[in-house]
Design a protein around this motif. Structure first.
Motif, PDB file in Angstrom:
ATOM      1  N   ALA A 144       0.858  -1.233   0.030  1.00 30.82           N
ATOM      2  CA  ALA A 144      -0.099  -0.175  -0.037  1.00 30.82           C
ATOM      3  C   ALA A 144       0.894   1.345   0.079  1.00 30.82           C
ATOM      4  N   GLU A 145       2.062   1.166   0.635  1.00 27.74           N
ATOM      5  CA  GLU A 145       2.941   2.317   0.827  1.00 27.74           C
ATOM      6  C   GLU A 145       3.468   2.557  -0.503  1.00 27.74           C
ATOM      7  N   ILE A 146       3.935   1.599  -1.236  1.00 30.50           N
ATOM      8  CA  ILE A 146       4.698   1.430  -2.496  1.00 30.50           C
ATOM      9  C   ILE A 146       3.485   2.268  -3.562  1.00 30.50           C
ATOM     10  N   GLN A 147       2.425   1.649  -3.571  1.00 31.26           N
ATOM     11  CA  GLN A 147       1.205   2.016  -4.470  1.00 31.26           C
ATOM     12  C   GLN A 147       0.996   3.544  -4.248  1.00 31.26           C
ATOM     13  N   ALA A 148       0.876   4.093  -2.909  1.00 22.40           N
ATOM     14  CA  ALA A 148       0.785   5.273  -2.625  1.00 22.40           C
ATOM     15  C   ALA A 148       2.209   6.173  -3.377  1.00 22.40           C
ATOM     16  N   SER A 149       3.189   5.810  -3.074  1.00 18.96           N
ATOM     17  CA  SER A 149       4.376   6.544  -3.602  1.00 18.96           C
ATOM     18  C   SER A 149       4.345   6.476  -5.071  1.00 18.96           C
ATOM     19  N   LEU A 150       3.848   5.373  -5.808  1.00 22.02           N
ATOM     20  CA  LEU A 150       3.699   5.503  -7.373  1.00 22.02           C
ATOM     21  C   LEU A 150       2.646   6.406  -7.575  1.00 22.02           C
ATOM     22  N   GLU A 151       1.556   6.325  -7.024  1.00 20.85           N
ATOM     23  CA  GLU A 151       0.609   7.477  -7.479  1.00 20.85           C
ATOM     24  C   GLU A 151       0.996   8.857  -7.376  1.00 20.85           C
ATOM     25  N   ARG A 152       1.666   9.199  -6.094  1.00 18.72           N
ATOM     26  CA  ARG A 152       2.311  10.456  -6.072  1.00 18.72           C
ATOM     27  C   ARG A 152       3.379  10.772  -7.354  1.00 18.72           C
TER      28      ARG A 152
END
Length: 111
Positions: A62-70
């Motif tokens: 989830a943290e990686i996906q949030a970083s990718l979205e940013r």
């Protein structure tokens, strides 16, 4: 079960398990050296009443996906800015127009 094994099974910290043992949520016995062994059946019964917590790798994902979205949002903003800069390149000849189009093609081929 050991406290560590039960904590891993329940996806909670050992500290939480000690607290639960103290209030009677988990049944355990203690040996002469003070080590606790938790009753496996009480761990299984408790696990069925607890809300599921995401596993560690689920949180990491989830943290990686949030970083990718940013990062994608930042890239989108940068692409808009680059397109605006390209539009400011003066076109004095067909060669300049071709250079401008080449820049645009290279910019969009990277996305």
């Amino acid at each position: 079960m050991t406290v560590t094994e039960a904590a891993a099974y329940l996806q909670r910290s050992p500290r939480t398990l000690y607290r639960w043992m103290g209030v009677g949520r988990l049944t355990y016995c203690q040996d002469g050296s003070g080590r606790r062994a938790i009753d496996r059946d009480s761990v299984i019964a408790l696990s069925q009443s607890l809300p599921r917590q995401p596993a560690h790798h689920d949180r990491e994902l989830a943290e990686i996906q949030a970083s990718l979205e940013r990062l994608e949002q930042r890239l989108d903003k940068q692409l808009v800015l680059m397109e605006a800069l390209i539009s400011l390149i003066p076109v004095e000849s067909l060669e300049a127009l071709q250079r401008k189009q080449d820049i645009r093609d290279r910019l969009w081929s990277r996305t």
